[in-house]
Write a protein that holds these residues in place. Structure first.
Motif, PDB file in Angstrom:
ATOM      1  N   ASP A 479       3.583   5.578   0.791  1.00 53.10           N
ATOM      2  CA  ASP A 479       2.416   5.016   1.469  1.00 53.10           C
ATOM      3  C   ASP A 479       1.291   4.690   0.499  1.00 53.10           C
ATOM      4  N   LYS A 480       1.015   5.591  -0.421  1.00 57.07           N
ATOM      5  CA  LYS A 480      -0.070   5.352  -1.385  1.00 57.07           C
ATOM      6  C   LYS A 480       0.314   4.266  -2.385  1.00 57.07           C
ATOM      7  N   GLU A 483      -0.166   1.089  -0.472  1.00 54.23           N
ATOM      8  CA  GLU A 483      -1.571   0.840  -0.150  1.00 54.23           C
ATOM      9  C   GLU A 483      -2.339   0.274  -1.345  1.00 54.23           C
ATOM     10  N   LYS A 488      -3.842  -3.635  -2.326  1.00 49.48           N
ATOM     11  CA  LYS A 488      -5.257  -3.767  -2.668  1.00 49.48           C
ATOM     12  C   LYS A 488      -5.494  -4.352  -4.056  1.00 49.48           C
TER      13      LYS A 488
END
Length: 512
Positions: A479-480, A483, A488
């Protein structure tokens, strides 16, 4: 003279007796010969009855599955989606690199070499054979030969053996990733007896000479890369050998998807796809493949091709060039035409993982000797138009993402430059594009972004773990990783640092 015996009559009587004896001996000889020969045929003929032990290779039960949303779903945004996002929970811990292991030849659950008989419950087939692969790292599939009856609305496939057998059942997802959530399962059942009308549904439609491939849409389809990696490439591998004479039975059918890829689907099958979930008829076949086998991401492993039909990823890209009548099978040769400028297509993403300095990159590529086109992927552009545009270039350049899937339309021996975002994503990048591009017969060049080229540095600062320790971010979970490094981050290319990658591309075209 009246009492004298006539020689002719005595000879006739003698001959008659011996002739009768000869007929009797001949009849016995013919009868013995017939019994011997028929016994040999009973042993060696393909429709000989075999024992249950010789028919069933393994008693382990397995399952086949299919998908079944009853209503078509909207087209998804043409963007990368995290592979783990749509998978079922309860699996083993996932590798956060995003890499999927290459499929190897798995254990097979196999029952074959059965004869056929003729009754109102049997199709005129020669050999029964069921082969199910459920131990591979990615996909579950079954291949069936014999009397196969498909009830689409019930998502069931019934295999009617031609002689008494062991009842077995498999459940496998017909999507190429076995753990994909939201894709319904198809149940495949092997019956015990060929004479069980209650268990064997009668055929409403019989396809004597056309096989079928059962597969599902949904899952991650709608993402451009997954459309090819999860469906189109495995479907090509499964069906190309039939030269169009194959039926596609599609669960969770999505008309917009079939419309977008209509040219490809029509070349693989001359028949309209069947909406499996809403087909209430029992359709009967001699050969059926349930599920699509994903060999490796966006590629084909030749050794895993259907037996006797070896295929490669280069075969798939050649098939696409034929399908869309693409004019270029090779890039420009700077050895033969040194004055020509090779054409470079720069893919400019609309959001996240964008190039922030496109004009500067374009100028650097032109200084290296390229004619540069800048294009942004658009879902509303017909695929044929995209294919022609991509095929007209010699080099494809882009940040890791779905747009690089367009490499499938490049001429053979062209160049693909993948810019890998910051964050230790090289393994995933090579799995998703590096290896497939090489399998296509293209030259692959990789450029890894430094922290100073990532907008994450300015956003988070040099001491943030995302910048300072990417390996720790990977250890924290997918997930990180998704993300920050995929969701980003934008990229500002250092054109001086990037120059060697452009030079490698030019050198490759000069060597041709």
């Amino acid at each position: 003279m009246g009492g004298e015996a006539k020689p002719g009559r005595g000879l006739k009587s003698w001959a008659q007796r011996h002739l009768n004896a000869g007929f009797a001996a001949g009849f016995i000889l013919v009868l013995v010969t017939y019994l011997v020969v028929s016994q040999q045929f009973a042993i060696t003929a393909p429709n000989a009855v075999t024992t249950k032990g010789s028919q069933i290779a393994d008693k382990q039960k397995q399952v086949i599955r299919s998908a079944g949303d009853s209503e078509p779903k909207k087209e998804r945004e043409e963007e990368w989606q995290p592979k783990a996002a749509a998978e079922e929970e309860g699996d083993n811990k996932k590798d956060t690199s995003g890499a999927v292991p290459t499929e190897e030849s798995p254990k097979r659950d196999e029952a074959d070499a059965k004869p056929f008989g003729t009754s109102k419950y049997l199709l005129p087939i020669l050999v029964d054979k069921v082969v199910c692969n459920t131990d591979g790292p990615i996909s579950d599939t079954c291949d069936l030969d014999g009397d196969i009856r498909i009830n689409g609305s019930a998502l069931s496939v019934t295999f009617v053996p031609s002689s008494p057998s062991e009842r077995r059942e498999w459940k496998i997802r017909p999507y190429s990733r076995r753990n994909m959530a939201g894709v319904e399962k198809v149940t495949v059942t092997q019956l015990e007896s060929p004479h069980d009308p209650s268990a064997a549904p009668p055929c409403a439609v019989t396809h004597a000479d056309v096989p079928a491939v059962v597969f599902a849409l949904g899952g991650l389809t709608g993402n451009y890369w997954h459309d090819f990696s999860d469906v189109l490439v495995p479907l090509f591998a499964a069906s190309r050998r039939y030269n169009g004479e194959v039926l596609f039975l599609v669960s969770n059918i999505q008309p917009w998807w079939l419309g977008k890829y209509e040219a490809i689907i029509r070349r693989l099958s001359k028949h309209d796809a069947i909406d499996l979930d809403h087909d209430t008829r029992v359709q009967c076949f001699k050969h059926v493949a349930v599920g699509l086998r994903l060999h490796k991401e966006l590629s084909i492993v030749p050794e895993l091709s259907p037996e006797g039909h070896r295929l490669t990823m280069a075969d798939f890209t050649a098939f696409l060039r034929e399908t869309y009548a693409l004019p270029r099978g090779a890039p420009v040769s700077l050895r033969n035409f040194p004055d020509r400028k090779p054409r470079l297509l720069l893919i400019h993403r609309a959001h996240y993982r964008r190039f922030t300095n496109v004009p500067e990159i374009k100028k650097a590529a032109e200084a290296a000797g390229f004619e540069v086109t800048v294009a942004s992927p658009r879902a509303d552009v017909p695929l044929a138009e995209t294919a022609r545009m991509v095929n007209s270039h010699d080099v494809l350049l882009g940040v890791h993402g779905a747009g690089l899937t367009n490499a499938v339309f490049m001429p053979a021996n062209a160049v693909v430059i993948q810019v890998v975002p910051y964050g230790k994503l090289e393994r995933m990048a090579r799995t998703d594009f590096g290896e497939p591009v090489a399998d296509m017969g293209l030259r692959y060049i990789e450029y890894s972004v430094a922290a100073e080229e990532s907008t994450l540095l300015e956003m988070l600062g040099p001491d943030h773990p995302v910048i300072k320790d990417p390996e720790a971010v990977h250890r924290s979970g997918w997930d990180k990783v998704a993300e920050y490094y995929l969701g980003k981050q934008d990229v500002t290319i250092d054109v001086k640092r990037f120059a060697p990658a452009l030079a490698q591309a030019i050198d490759h075209l000069r060597q041709r």
